[in-house]
Design an enzyme around this catalytic site. Sequence first.
Site, PDB file in Angstrom:
ATOM      1  N   SER A   1       0.829  -1.024   0.026  1.00  0.00           N
ATOM      2  CA  SER A   1       0.036  -0.126  -0.078  1.00  0.00           C
ATOM      3  C   SER A   1       1.091   1.130   0.017  1.00  0.00           C
ATOM      4  CB  SER A   1      -0.909   0.005   1.299  1.00  0.00           C
ATOM      5  OG  SER A   1      -1.861   0.944   1.143  1.00  0.00           O
TER       6      SER A   1
ATOM      7  N   LYS B   1      -4.232   2.647  -4.159  1.00  0.00           N
ATOM      8  CA  LYS B   1      -3.827   2.012  -2.746  1.00  0.00           C
ATOM      9  C   LYS B   1      -5.041   1.860  -1.570  1.00  0.00           C
ATOM     10  CE  LYS B   1       0.623   1.511  -4.060  1.00  0.00           C
ATOM     11  NZ  LYS B   1       1.186   0.104  -4.432  1.00  0.00           N
TER      12      LYS B   1
HETATM   13  C1  HXC Z   1       1.058  11.235 -17.587  1.00  0.00           C
HETATM   14  C2  HXC Z   1       1.402   9.124 -18.284  1.00  0.00           C
HETATM   15  C3  HXC Z   1       2.708   9.211 -17.853  1.00  0.00           C
HETATM   16  C4  HXC Z   1       3.190  10.526 -17.228  1.00  0.00           C
HETATM   17  C5  HXC Z   1       2.507   7.195 -18.694  1.00  0.00           C
HETATM   18  N1  HXC Z   1       1.136   7.897 -19.036  1.00  0.00           N
HETATM   19  N2  HXC Z   1       3.221   7.941 -18.059  1.00  0.00           N
HETATM   20  N3  HXC Z   1       0.583  10.383 -18.178  1.00  0.00           N
HETATM   21  N4  HXC Z   1       2.063  11.496 -17.296  1.00  0.00           N
HETATM   22  N5  HXC Z   1       4.544  10.601 -16.591  1.00  0.00           N
HETATM   23  C6  HXC Z   1       0.010   7.386 -19.683  1.00  0.00           C
HETATM   24  C7  HXC Z   1       0.421   6.924 -21.179  1.00  0.00           C
HETATM   25  O1  HXC Z   1       0.286   8.135 -21.998  1.00  0.00           O
HETATM   26  C8  HXC Z   1      -0.975   6.255 -21.374  1.00  0.00           C
HETATM   27  O2  HXC Z   1      -2.245   6.862 -21.418  1.00  0.00           O
HETATM   28  C9  HXC Z   1      -1.106   5.455 -19.982  1.00  0.00           C
HETATM   29  O3  HXC Z   1      -0.543   6.067 -18.992  1.00  0.00           O
HETATM   30  C10 HXC Z   1      -0.574   4.039 -19.933  1.00  0.00           C
HETATM   31  O4  HXC Z   1       0.862   4.081 -20.426  1.00  0.00           O
HETATM   32  P1  HXC Z   1       1.564   3.045 -21.043  1.00  0.00           P
HETATM   33  O5  HXC Z   1       2.993   3.392 -21.185  1.00  0.00           O
HETATM   34  O6  HXC Z   1       1.090   2.524 -22.280  1.00  0.00           O
HETATM   35  O7  HXC Z   1       1.417   1.714 -19.983  1.00  0.00           O
HETATM   36  P2  HXC Z   1       2.278   0.595 -19.573  1.00  0.00           P
HETATM   37  O8  HXC Z   1       3.266   0.241 -20.471  1.00  0.00           O
HETATM   38  O9  HXC Z   1       1.568  -0.458 -19.121  1.00  0.00           O
HETATM   39  O10 HXC Z   1       3.196   1.222 -18.246  1.00  0.00           O
HETATM   40  C11 HXC Z   1       2.519   1.536 -17.011  1.00  0.00           C
HETATM   41  C12 HXC Z   1       3.040   2.682 -16.363  1.00  0.00           C
HETATM   42  C13 HXC Z   1       4.609   2.527 -16.243  1.00  0.00           C
HETATM   43  C14 HXC Z   1       2.496   2.822 -15.075  1.00  0.00           C
HETATM   44  C15 HXC Z   1       2.613   3.970 -17.044  1.00  0.00           C
HETATM   45  O11 HXC Z   1       5.157   3.610 -15.655  1.00  0.00           O
HETATM   46  C16 HXC Z   1       5.111   1.238 -15.669  1.00  0.00           C
HETATM   47  O12 HXC Z   1       5.184   0.324 -16.385  1.00  0.00           O
HETATM   48  N6  HXC Z   1       5.279   1.269 -14.323  1.00  0.00           N
HETATM   49  C17 HXC Z   1       6.065  -0.042 -13.747  1.00  0.00           C
HETATM   50  C18 HXC Z   1       6.968   0.421 -12.892  1.00  0.00           C
HETATM   51  C19 HXC Z   1       6.833   1.477 -11.852  1.00  0.00           C
HETATM   52  O13 HXC Z   1       5.998   2.475 -11.968  1.00  0.00           O
HETATM   53  N7  HXC Z   1       7.548   1.153 -11.020  1.00  0.00           N
HETATM   54  C20 HXC Z   1       7.222   2.232  -9.582  1.00  0.00           C
HETATM   55  C21 HXC Z   1       6.470   1.778  -8.435  1.00  0.00           C
HETATM   56  S1  HXC Z   1       6.683   2.787  -7.328  1.00  0.00           S
HETATM   57  P3  HXC Z   1      -2.913   7.334 -22.957  1.00  0.00           P
HETATM   58  O14 HXC Z   1      -3.775   8.152 -22.546  1.00  0.00           O
HETATM   59  O15 HXC Z   1      -1.744   7.849 -23.562  1.00  0.00           O
HETATM   60  O16 HXC Z   1      -3.108   5.867 -23.388  1.00  0.00           O
HETATM   61  C22 HXC Z   1       5.198   3.010  -6.672  1.00  0.00           C
HETATM   62  C23 HXC Z   1       5.372   3.768  -5.311  1.00  0.00           C
HETATM   63  C24 HXC Z   1       4.082   4.385  -4.551  1.00  0.00           C
HETATM   64  O17 HXC Z   1       4.323   2.197  -6.928  1.00  0.00           O
HETATM   65  C25 HXC Z   1       4.247   5.085  -3.600  1.00  0.00           C
HETATM   66  C26 HXC Z   1       5.238   4.897  -2.580  1.00  0.00           C
HETATM   67  C27 HXC Z   1       5.393   6.038  -1.489  1.00  0.00           C
END
Ligand code: HXC
Length: 284
Positions: free
Chosen positions: A170, A188
């Site tokens: 979370s 979360k």
């Molecule tokens: C605005 C964004 C964006 C950004 C992506 N999008 N990045 N919008 N600002 N910085 C949008 C895209 O344009 C798209 O919308 C949609 O989000 C999905 O993006 P995709 O790249 O197609 O998705 P995907 O490849 O599935 O990637 C998912 C993701 C990516 C969440 C966007 O960042 C990811 O895979 N993350 C996994 C790793 C990660 O984030 N780790 C950190 C976890 S830390 P449109 O409309 O253009 O289709 C964590 C901490 C919590 O969770 C808090 C702790 C204190």
Amino acid sequence: MSVPRSEYLSTVWKDGIFANRVLFITGGAGSIGSAQTRAMVHLGADACIIGRSVEKTENAAKEIAKVRNGARVIGIGNVDVRSYDSLKAAADRCVKELGSIDYVVAGAAGNFIAPIAGLSPNAFKAVIDIDTIGTFNTIKATMPYLVESAARNPNPNDGGTTGGRFVSTSATFHYTGMPLQSHVSAAKAAIDALMGSVALEYGPFGVTANSIAPGAIEGTEGMERLASSKLDPKMRTKGVPIGRWGSVRDIADATVYVFSDAGNYINGTTLVVDGAGWRRQGAA
Ligand code: HXC
């Protein structure tokens, strides 16, 4: 070079407490997930690490296996928690290869910084899909095995069980509201709510379900995304009453606690591991 114990596990835990048990963890190759896995494997568990990238997941498994002679750690890549079918296949393979699933960490998460005005509906949905639906899918795929684990592991001391433990990941943003994190806050909050229902539905089977809510944890991908590591150290810890950011070890120790016999009566709650940072969250 192997990772020193002090980076993932305190010295208070006894070796072997998780012997002959198996951990199934999504996001287990990430910074927090690999510390949680290392800690559990160090203390005797075998583990199955689930991730999207085959290379990253398999490499993490190989590295983590080095913490204990004889440890069996397998990495299953190409699994997206948004796909129930791929998770179910991974859980089945884990049991086939390692014999059981006794502990689960739902650690896979997605995050980026964006104001509501800059979030497309699909961007909001992407994080809900990874965090909330991904946690639900993990519950669905593993719960039958956790029920079996609880049945196999009665606790003679208290009439409960010592197996069948679920921990979700979370955050604390939804306690106060958090700008630029509406998607993560909503995801979360839903996970915490989900844990309450799991605790009530599966408690009678001897399975426990809890959330761990990390605060600002040093050196993680999440914090790299949320706050630059180049910030002045004094600015970075400002607002955390304990005066420091957390470490991945803080989260690994909390996970070990909830999974250990010391945590048998913890069910349906959120363990906040943040140095009381959320109490000053957003304050100047
Ligand atoms: C605005 C964004 C964006 C950004 C992506 N999008 N990045 N919008 N600002 N910085 C949008 C895209 O344009 C798209 O919308 C949609 O989000 C999905 O993006 P995709 O790249 O197609 O998705 P995907 O490849 O599935 O990637 C998912 C993701 C990516 C969440 C966007 O960042 C990811 O895979 N993350 C996994 C790793 C990660 O984030 N780790 C950190 C976890 S830390 P449109 O409309 O253009 O289709 C964590 C901490 C919590 O969770 C808090 C702790 C204190």
